[in-house]
Design an enzyme around this catalytic site. Structure first.
Site, short mmCIF file in Angstrom:
data_model
loop_
_atom_site.label_atom_id
_atom_site.label_comp_id
_atom_site.label_asym_id
_atom_site.label_seq_id
_atom_site.Cartn_x
_atom_site.Cartn_y
_atom_site.Cartn_z
CB THR A 196 -0.98 0.22 1.05
OG1 THR A 196 -2.04 -0.90 1.04
CG2 THR A 196 -1.68 0.98 1.79
CG ASP A 227 -5.66 -0.75 6.27
OD1 ASP A 227 -5.38 -1.71 5.25
OD2 ASP A 227 -5.24 -0.69 6.72
CB THR A 249 -1.88 -7.91 8.33
OG1 THR A 249 -1.80 -7.19 9.49
CG2 THR A 249 -1.22 -9.11 7.50
N GLY A 250 -4.42 -5.54 7.06
CA GLY A 250 -5.44 -5.07 6.61
C GLY A 250 -6.67 -5.49 8.28
N1 ASP Z 1 -3.29 -2.29 4.77
C1 ASP Z 1 -3.42 -3.09 2.85
C2 ASP Z 1 -4.72 -4.04 3.09
O1 ASP Z 1 -5.05 -4.80 3.72
C3 ASP Z 1 -2.46 -4.18 2.20
C4 ASP Z 1 -1.13 -3.15 1.97
O2 ASP Z 1 -0.97 -2.67 3.22
O3 ASP Z 1 0.03 -3.56 1.80
O4 ASP Z 1 -5.23 -4.20 2.24
#
Ligand code: ASP
Length: 333
Positions: A196, A227, A249-250
């Site tokens: 992300t 998230d 980890t969302g």
């Molecule tokens: N937080 C993001 C998600 O869970 C993934 C990431 O941070 O790359 O979609």
């Protein structure tokens, strides 16, 4: 008066199986420094924190090194579903899109939702139709695909243990199942990197803003939303306290309401920015098996870039200063 500053991230993750001083590392560092510099220039010109974070995230979306926009990860069905959110600390206005596959710059769609719709979060087809009606650039879904991301999906799907999300327990993919596919030279292991992107900033007027954009997690189920587009989890900005953008980890970040929790700890428990971000990233998220990190700037212009994973692509730049970037645990330079 506060010195304006922009902070960006390009995702968190585990150290690479391969060389830690690869040429790719320099490529990442250069790209991060350039995008920090672009944000600094916007702030130096007297523009708003909102403009700076929107443009920084748009540039990160455009860069295939990062899992947002072009170069986004694949779902289990080899499709793309992108999420993005932006928040303005001046008035707690926010806009977000989720599960979109045809909007070239999801962050611009998120901003359009905030500024030109009565809603906060639009999903899938409705979000795409809205973006098209707003005159935003639309693309074919294949536009987001890169061969690197496809190989990443194949590696994850070929692992012994079927993984809906990326392995965040530090468990390596089985060498026998990935033989022949393990040819990346990324500083952070692309199979265990949460790619992300995000930006937070404070401008010359003391206004805060945050923006986050993602392709989600490799091999995620269709329809899964993380998230990143959720206000208070992956993105939050409030002029009274802090602007935050998360990566990791969302599911855990949503359960912890991670970004808002930093703000609440500052507002209600009088914690400093450093204390609040440490508490959330190193204590609260870890207890929920949450891996990743966040970037944050408070109303006084202090910044924090904590992560509980082995690395996080990140950078910052004060107006008048040089861009500083980092990947691993050593201080940004
Ligand atoms: N937080 C993001 C998600 O869970 C993934 C990431 O941070 O790359 O979609």
């Amino acid at each position: 008066m506060t010195t304006p500053v922009i902070v960006i991230h390009g995702g968190a993750g585990a150290l690479s199986r391969n060389s830690m001083s690869s040429q790719k590392e320099q490529t990442y560092r250069q790209s991060l420094a350039q995008i920090v510099a672009a944000g600094q220039a916007i702030l130096a010109a007297g523009c708003s924190a909102l403009d700076a974070v929107t443009e920084a995230v748009r540039l990160l979306e455009e860069d295939p090194l990062f899992n947002a926009g072009y170069g986004s990860v694949f779902t289990h069905q080899q499709t793309h579903e992108l999420d993005a959110c932006v928040m303005d600390g001046r008035n707690l206005q926010a806009g977000a899109v989720c599960g979109v596959a045809r909007i070239r710059h999801p962050i611009l769609a998120a901003r359009a939702v905030m500024e030109h719709s009565p809603h906060l979060l639009l999903s899938a087809q409705g979000a795409e139709d809205f973006a098209a009606a707003q005159g935003l650039a639309m693309v074919d879904e294949n536009f987001f695909s890169t061969d690197e991301r496809l190989q990443q999906l194949i590696r994850v799907q070929a692992s012994d243990t079927y993984q809906i999300a990326l392995d965040h327990d530090g468990q390596r993919l089985s060498e026998s199942t990935i033989r022949g596919l393990d040819d990346h030279d990324e500083p952070l292991d692309p199979d265990k990197k949460y790619g992300t992107v995000g930006a937070v900033a404070i401008d010359a007027k003391g206004n805060l803003a945050a923006a986050t954009s993602t392709g989600g997690m490799t091999n995620k189920m269709l329809g899964r939303i993380g998230d990143s587009p959720i206000v208070g989890a992956g993105c939050y900005a409030n002029n009274q306290t802090v602007a935050v953008s998360s990566t990791g980890t969302g599911e855990a970040f949503m359960r912890a309401v991670a970004a808002y929790d930093v703000s609440a700890l500052m507002e209600y428990a009088d914690l400093s920015l450093a204390e609040a971000t440490q508490r959330v990233v190193m204590d609260k998220l870890l207890k929920l098996d949450g891996s990743g990190g966040m970037i944050a700037v408070d109303a006084a212009g202090n910044i924090a870039l904590p992560f509980n994973s082995e690395g996080m692509y990140r950078g910052y730049g004060y107006v008048g200063g040089l861009p500083k970037v980092g990947i691993y645990g050593d201080p940004e330079s």
